[in-house]
Design an enzyme around this catalytic site. Structure first.
Site, PDB file in Angstrom:
ATOM      1  N   ARG A 205     -11.704  18.067  17.160  1.00 16.92           N
ATOM      2  CA  ARG A 205     -11.214  17.471  15.916  1.00 16.92           C
ATOM      3  C   ARG A 205      -9.932  18.190  15.536  1.00 16.92           C
ATOM      4  NH1 ARG A 205     -14.687  20.401  10.968  1.00 16.92           N
ATOM      5  NH2 ARG A 205     -14.070  22.513  11.574  1.00 16.92           N
TER       6      ARG A 205
ATOM      7  N   HIS B 248      -9.317  17.191   5.770  1.00 18.17           N
ATOM      8  CA  HIS B 248      -9.942  16.333   6.779  1.00 18.17           C
ATOM      9  C   HIS B 248      -8.958  15.309   7.340  1.00 18.17           C
ATOM     10  CE1 HIS B 248     -13.602  18.178   5.494  1.00 18.17           C
ATOM     11  NE2 HIS B 248     -13.518  17.677   4.277  1.00 18.17           N
TER      12      HIS B 248
ATOM     13  N   THR C 226      -2.878  -5.643   0.804  1.00 19.05           N
ATOM     14  CA  THR C 226      -2.365  -4.277   0.937  1.00 19.05           C
ATOM     15  C   THR C 226      -3.164  -3.549   2.021  1.00 19.05           C
ATOM     16  OG1 THR C 226      -3.793  -3.317  -0.760  1.00 19.05           O
ATOM     17  CG2 THR C 226      -1.707  -4.249  -1.495  1.00 19.05           C
TER      18      THR C 226
ATOM     19  N   GLN D  33     -14.763  28.545   8.675  1.00 22.05           N
ATOM     20  CA  GLN D  33     -15.306  29.846   8.289  1.00 22.05           C
ATOM     21  C   GLN D  33     -15.051  30.879   9.388  1.00 22.05           C
ATOM     22  OE1 GLN D  33     -16.750  26.854   7.727  1.00 22.05           O
ATOM     23  NE2 GLN D  33     -18.269  26.928   6.084  1.00 22.05           N
TER      24      GLN D  33
ATOM     25  N   LYS E 230       0.864  -1.192   0.000  1.00 22.40           N
ATOM     26  CA  LYS E 230       0.000   0.000   0.000  1.00 22.40           C
ATOM     27  C   LYS E 230       0.890   1.229   0.000  1.00 22.40           C
ATOM     28  CE  LYS E 230      -4.304  -0.068   0.844  1.00 22.40           C
ATOM     29  NZ  LYS E 230      -5.224  -0.668  -0.144  1.00 22.40           N
TER      30      LYS E 230
HETATM   31  O1  URC Z   1     -15.187  23.948   9.420  1.00 19.01           O
HETATM   32  C1  URC Z   1     -16.023  23.324   8.723  1.00 19.01           C
HETATM   33  N1  URC Z   1     -16.836  24.009   7.881  1.00 19.01           N
HETATM   34  C2  URC Z   1     -17.751  23.386   7.090  1.00 19.01           C
HETATM   35  O2  URC Z   1     -18.496  24.047   6.304  1.00 19.01           O
HETATM   36  C3  URC Z   1     -17.811  21.983   7.161  1.00 19.01           C
HETATM   37  N2  URC Z   1     -18.586  21.055   6.515  1.00 19.01           N
HETATM   38  C4  URC Z   1     -18.200  19.836   6.968  1.00 19.01           C
HETATM   39  O3  URC Z   1     -18.675  18.745   6.563  1.00 19.01           O
HETATM   40  N3  URC Z   1     -17.225  19.963   7.906  1.00 19.01           N
HETATM   41  C5  URC Z   1     -16.970  21.298   8.038  1.00 19.01           C
HETATM   42  N4  URC Z   1     -16.078  21.971   8.794  1.00 19.01           N
END
Ligand code: URC
Length: 303
Positions: free
Chosen positions: A176, A252, A59, A224, A14
């Site tokens: 997170r 992510h 893998t 945001q 992998k």
């Molecule tokens: O900070 C984030 N803004 C989003 O608009 C969003 N949408 C999502 O699925 N995760 C997140 N995280």
């Protein structure tokens, strides 16, 4: 001439397992970030010739092993790879060797208010500075910016309170990883540009530092909102700046389920996905700004 063929050199595994390990025993988190490729060599003739997979360690298993081993810490890429090499060759007698490769991404702590931050990091030496000057008759416009300023908060970020419909599977979280590559462009006020005397080098360093501080300092309810916090810092310190635009991927990091391997994972081992990614773009400007004219024409990658 014979058409009989024999199997030559081969290996498989992998590639590019993006593993991020956060050590969070104390408030001062540590980050290790690797891109690991595992490839096994040995007796795999039956798999190629007869379709017999009895020797084919999937893998997928190799990938899982990388993540499971990260649970104990990485240490150095060399030690981590040696551990993988010894594991696969020790566990499966027909695996006589292999090739294990890693890239390590270096991070350093963000300096916020002169102090090294406990859980906010910036990728070393990454960003590319840019500038666009437009002259239109007597009007002179200056837009400065940067790309690929990669930052990560290993805690103090969450995402809750969003609308849910039948397609929503995302779980709310109050803890997170938040990571992005900041692209930002800022436009200087026309009269400040015309007067001269702006120290563009110093302002660049200051804006970059303020963006990093804004990213680090507060809890993030969404990328945001963090962009707004970053913008507030820049506008407060730099009256000569009228507009600030951002384009930021939400990179992510998914907590890896290590329970099949009998391991817990209290937010320490993450799979850093490269796509798809959220794409969060926002422009901020003072309530009254100097006329931008055609200064933004041809600057792509922002909304
Ligand atoms: O900070 C984030 N803004 C989003 O608009 C969003 N949408 C999502 O699925 N995760 C997140 N995280």
């Amino acid at each position: 001439m014979s058409n009989n063929i024999v199997l030559g050199k081969n290996q498989y595994g992998k590639a590019e397992n993006r593993v991020v390990k956060i050590t969070r025993d104390t408030d001062r988190h540590e980050i290790e970030d690797l891109n690991v490729t595992s490839q096994l060599r040995g007796d795999f003739t039956a798999a190629h010739i007869d379709g017999d997979n009895a020797h084919v360690v999937p893998t997928d298993t190799q990938k899982n092993t990388v993540f499971a081993f990260a649970r104990d810490g990485i240490g150095s890429p060399e030690e981590f790879l040696i551990r993988l090499a010894n594991h696969f060759t020790g566990e499966f007698e027909w695996v006589t060797g292999g090739r294990w490769e890693a890239e390590q991404f270096a991070w350093e702590r963000i300096l916020a208010g002169g102090e090294e931050h406990n859980h906010s990091f910036v990728r070393k030496g990454q960003e590319v500075r840019n500038a666009v000057v437009t002259k239109d008759g007597d009007n002179l416009y200056v837009i400065s910016g940067l790309n690929d300023l990669t930052v990560l908060k290993s805690t103090q970020s969450g995402f809750v309170g969003y609308p849910k419909d039948k397609y929503t599977t995302l779980q709310e979280t109050t803890d997170r990883i938040l990571a992005t590559d900041v692209s930002a462009r800022w436009r200087y006020r026309n009269d400040a540009v015309a007067e001269g005397g702006i120290d563009y080098n110093a302002t660049y360093e200051s804006v970059k530092a303020l963006l990093l501080e804004g990213f680090s300092e507060e809890y993030s309810y969404a990328l945001q909102q963090t962009l707004f916090q970053m913008a507030q810092k820049v506008f407060a310190a730099h009256p000569e700046i009228d507009e600030l635009r951002f384009s930021t991927p939400n990179k992510h990091h998914f907590v890896v389920d290590l329970s099949p391997f009998g391991l817990d994972n209290p937010g320490e081992v993450f799979y850093a996905a490269d796509r798809p990614y959220g794409l969060i773009e926002a422009n901020f400007e003072r309530e009254t700004i100097s006329d931008p004219g055609n200064a933004w024409d041809g600057i792509v990658g922002f909304c």
